[in-house]
Design an enzyme around this catalytic site. Structure first.
Site, short mmCIF file in Angstrom:
data_model
loop_
_atom_site.label_atom_id
_atom_site.label_comp_id
_atom_site.label_asym_id
_atom_site.label_seq_id
_atom_site.Cartn_x
_atom_site.Cartn_y
_atom_site.Cartn_z
N CYS A 91 0.83 -1.21 0.00
CA CYS A 91 0.00 0.00 0.00
C CYS A 91 0.87 1.26 0.00
O CYS A 91 1.73 1.43 0.87
CB CYS A 91 -0.93 0.00 1.22
SG CYS A 91 -1.99 1.47 1.29
N LYS A 132 1.81 -9.45 -0.65
CA LYS A 132 1.90 -8.53 -1.79
C LYS A 132 2.94 -7.47 -1.49
O LYS A 132 3.00 -6.93 -0.39
CB LYS A 132 0.56 -7.86 -2.08
CG LYS A 132 0.61 -6.97 -3.32
CD LYS A 132 -0.72 -6.32 -3.66
CE LYS A 132 -0.57 -5.50 -4.94
NZ LYS A 132 -1.82 -4.77 -5.29
N ASN A 192 1.47 -7.97 -11.32
CA ASN A 192 0.43 -6.97 -11.06
C ASN A 192 0.94 -5.60 -11.48
O ASN A 192 2.11 -5.31 -11.37
CB ASN A 192 0.08 -6.99 -9.56
CG ASN A 192 -0.86 -5.86 -9.15
OD1 ASN A 192 -0.48 -5.00 -8.36
ND2 ASN A 192 -2.06 -5.85 -9.68
#
EC number: 1.3.1.-
Length: 314
Positions: A91, A132, A192
């Site tokens: 994030c 992630k 991604n």
């Protein structure tokens, strides 16, 4: 994707086909074991075995920096039925990073390792722990170290968003870096970043060498994108939605939002989503502008029922 991929959106996107798994918005973990109601609020799919209505598993994603507290909350998520636990080290939000969460931890590979190791140890063996990450915070100097820290600590899979935190969401995504990370670890690496079309997906798979993709904003903007990719990968003809074909999808989402919450939430979420949809479907702009002007849900429903908004070139 905080504030964007809630339970109604997950239900919509997984109903379109092509999605094998999805994750919740992040559950912020600080220094406390969160109550069950927090997990049920952010992942109501836990009431149904951790699956969306169309049968797609939903990982509970945790974000924080306290390894012991994350481990406790991962164990609770598993107890409540989470099919998998995902850890967010990607994030880029400044508020999150200031509170030592998300991508800022990419400056500390040792801490990444400690977090994953603690979560893996606290979670039942049959519940995968995944992670992630981005390519780094300011630069890519620690990208391989971070990936190896996650993998050696027990992450079953790593999703790599192919940009640094400071690059945010600015094009391009550096898919070649995903190939380098794949060579550095033995676990599956999912590509991604900046995948908006089938052609983007094809190029990303070729350049990264990955077998799997995680879709974010591109899938939210074009809900049939995962289905297009799945059809192409299996050799079937791709079916591409046009704007008139999106009418059923938009109507379905509106129904899901109304069933999920009352008050201003459904209308606010519809406006937010249509703003992203309009990037993929310019013909959506008149509907978006009209929905923005409506005072209540009844007038929104009237807009959605108006045939003129679904004509290409209106």
């Amino acid at each position: 994707m905080q504030g964007l991929v809630d339970a109604p959106m997950r239900a919509l996107l997984t109903s379109m086909g092509g999605v094998d798994a999805c994750v919740t918005e992040f559950v912020r973990v600080t220094h406390a074991l969160l109550p069950a109601r927090t997990f049920y609020r952010l992942c109501p799919e836990l009431h149904h075995g951790g699956y969306t209505p169309s049968g797609v598993p939903v990982s509970v994603q945790l974000l924080g920096s306290d390894s012991a507290c994350l481990a406790d909350n991962a164990a609770r998520a598993a107890e409540l039925g989470a099919p998998a636990v995902d850890l967010n080290f990607g994030c880029p939000a400044p508020t999150v990073n200031r509170h030592r969460g998300g991508a800022v931890l990419l400056r500390e590979p040792e801490l990444l390792h400690a977090i994953v190791r603690a979560v893996r140890a606290a979670t039942p063996a049959q519940v995968p722990v995944t992670a992630k990450m981005r390519l780094g915070y300011d630069d890519t100097a620690l990208a391989l170290d971070c990936a190896q820290a996650l993998a050696t600590a027990g992450a079953a899979e790593i999703v790599v968003h192919a940009r640094t935190k400071t690059e945010g969401y600015r094009p391009p995504a550096h898919w070649d870096w995903i190939a380098r990370i794949r060579e550095a670890v033995t676990v599956n690496v999912v590509a991604n970043g900046e995948i908006w079309t089938l052609q983007d997906a094809q190029r990303c798979l070729e350049i990264s060498g990955s077998q799997d993709l995680m879709l974010g904003r591109g899938l939210v903007a074009r809900p049939d994108l995962a289905g297009q990719i799945a059809s192409w990968a299996s050799g079937r003809p791709e079916v591409v939605l046009d704007w008139p074909g999106m009418r059923l999808v938009v109507t379905q989402f509106w129904g899901l939002l109304q069933a999920y919450a009352d008050g201003a939430y459904p209308q606010a979420r519809l406006k937010q989503w249509l703003a992203l949809v309009a990037q993929a479907f310019p013909a959506a702009r008149p509907l978006l502008e009209s929905v923005r002007r409506q005072p209540d849900s009844h007038s929104v429903a009237a807009c959605l029922a108006d045939d003129t908004y679904w004509q290409v070139g209106r």
